[in-house]
Design an enzyme around this catalytic site. Sequence first.
Site, short mmCIF file in Angstrom:
data_model
loop_
_atom_site.label_atom_id
_atom_site.label_comp_id
_atom_site.label_asym_id
_atom_site.label_seq_id
_atom_site.Cartn_x
_atom_site.Cartn_y
_atom_site.Cartn_z
N GLU A 90 -1.68 -8.92 4.55
CA GLU A 90 -1.56 -9.39 5.93
C GLU A 90 -2.90 -9.55 6.64
O GLU A 90 -2.97 -10.20 7.70
CB GLU A 90 -0.65 -8.45 6.74
CG GLU A 90 -1.24 -7.08 7.05
CD GLU A 90 -1.02 -6.06 5.94
OE1 GLU A 90 -1.10 -4.85 6.23
OE2 GLU A 90 -0.78 -6.46 4.79
N CYS A 97 0.84 -1.21 0.00
CA CYS A 97 0.00 0.00 0.00
C CYS A 97 0.88 1.27 0.00
O CYS A 97 1.49 1.59 -0.99
CB CYS A 97 -0.97 -0.03 1.17
SG CYS A 97 -2.40 1.06 0.96
N HIS A 119 -3.65 -5.08 1.09
CA HIS A 119 -3.05 -5.55 2.34
C HIS A 119 -3.10 -7.07 2.42
O HIS A 119 -4.11 -7.65 2.84
CB HIS A 119 -3.77 -4.94 3.54
CG HIS A 119 -3.49 -3.49 3.73
ND1 HIS A 119 -2.42 -3.04 4.47
CD2 HIS A 119 -4.13 -2.39 3.27
CE1 HIS A 119 -2.41 -1.71 4.46
NE2 HIS A 119 -3.43 -1.29 3.73
#
Length: 513
Positions: free
Chosen positions: A174, A86, A172
């Site tokens: 994660e 990002c 993202h």
Amino acid sequence: MEMAQEQELILVLDFGSQYNQLITRRIREMGVYSELHDHEISVDEIKRMNPKGIILSGGPNSVYEEGSFTIDPEIYNLGIPVLGICYGMQLTTKLLGGKVERANEREYGKAIINAKSDELFFGLPAEQTVWMSHSDKVIEIPDGFEVIADSPSTNYAAIEDKKRRIYGVQFHPEVRHTEYGNDLLRNFVRRVCECTGEWTMENFIDIEVEKIRKRVGDRKVLCAMSGGVDSSVVAVLLHKAIGDQLTCIFVDHGLLRKGEGDMVMEQFGEGFDMNIIRVNAQERFMDKLKGVSDPEQKRKIIGNEFVYVFDDEAAKLTDVDFLAQGTLYTDVIESGTKTAQTIKSHHNVGGLPEDMEFELIEPINTLFKDEVRALGIELGIPEHLVWRQPFPGPGLGIRVLGEITEDKLEIVRESDAILREVVREEGLERDIWQYFTVLPGIQSVGVMGDYRTYDHTVGIRAVTSIDGMTSDFARIDWEVLQKISSRIVNEVDHVNRVVYDITSKPPSTIEWE
């Protein structure tokens, strides 16, 4: 901070993302050690750490804002694989000659991308759901880069410079909302960075024991032991490393759960043959707390008195050079990066006297809470102790609302023991993140047998959560709640009513005080 493992490392640079700790955790779950460091880390320090890969986290800023976070561009010339997430991708684009501009509208939420089968997306389907959260967008990529994923809203959902092994994703990976996020991170860590994934609690123990022995030598260590998971794991790890050179001081302030003080002495003093000094300071604490009802004042009194008692006992010992603490990696992160947000202070008792002439030793300050539990199991601490409920430093002192008395403590102590027993019997220990009883200071009319009563109300607090930052009330089966309530009003004196807290966090906190 000294690296916990002299082996493979993935370095995560922090740009203020709310997910930055998640990145580190996801990498560790793959068996590869990872640390989060401030984005201002120097190139020389990175060379010293010798990471196998670098991940640039997301962040709330625009790369064009005045004073926005950046890095030394020389990092891209170290020959170390880099993955920008990002903001990290936008910064990489800007620093390497591409163009980024403010998007017409912020993209936040789930999106569908179409990916090419390259190193990052190896073995993954072309179409996949990801989680976007950004207000800038890349409009031109740097020389040497190519697009490896796009979406309906952006031509540059993911980019790569395969020759220099520099990658960027606009989403993202994660977070759980990204369908194949873990697989993408694993591809970066294993395929691109060529990590083998051999970081385990077993080899952590071996390395940490060696480090402790090398640093301590034949000198002595003092450990403040509360009976909680963190200080218990620290004590057992130190004892494994240096044996009788360790002395623990256990301050029993009379605000512990039922049987907790005796349990500490039995399990750790006798079970692990550790030298533990138990200080029975109940009267001392209760005298200081008499007439005090303000929660912050109670916390302050309990914290200060703990320090004074510990100081008095430590002064009786001779030739002690080190003080051990159960500092966690989350504490290090929150205090050690410029992007960290100030949050509500923790309940844990801290603030030992500054004039104590000890060297600080913090053997678990590179571990997250779940890793500390795994370490405890590996060290042989019984599972029921490792998975005990979190307990604040002020203890039951903040679960008795208003002034603390022995009678009120007994009500909370007994009702809490019943709650924990029923939760254990019903097999709900791992389903509920935290659960306890409180005494809110409310009395109400009731009927017990043929007699009218005017007795206390006990509140039950049980929540589900991932990290404690947010939580929701646990949907415990009504029959189980009825069983808990019935036992409390029948077995605990001076209680005629039980209520269940159904408030989430926010707006409430998990603890009542």
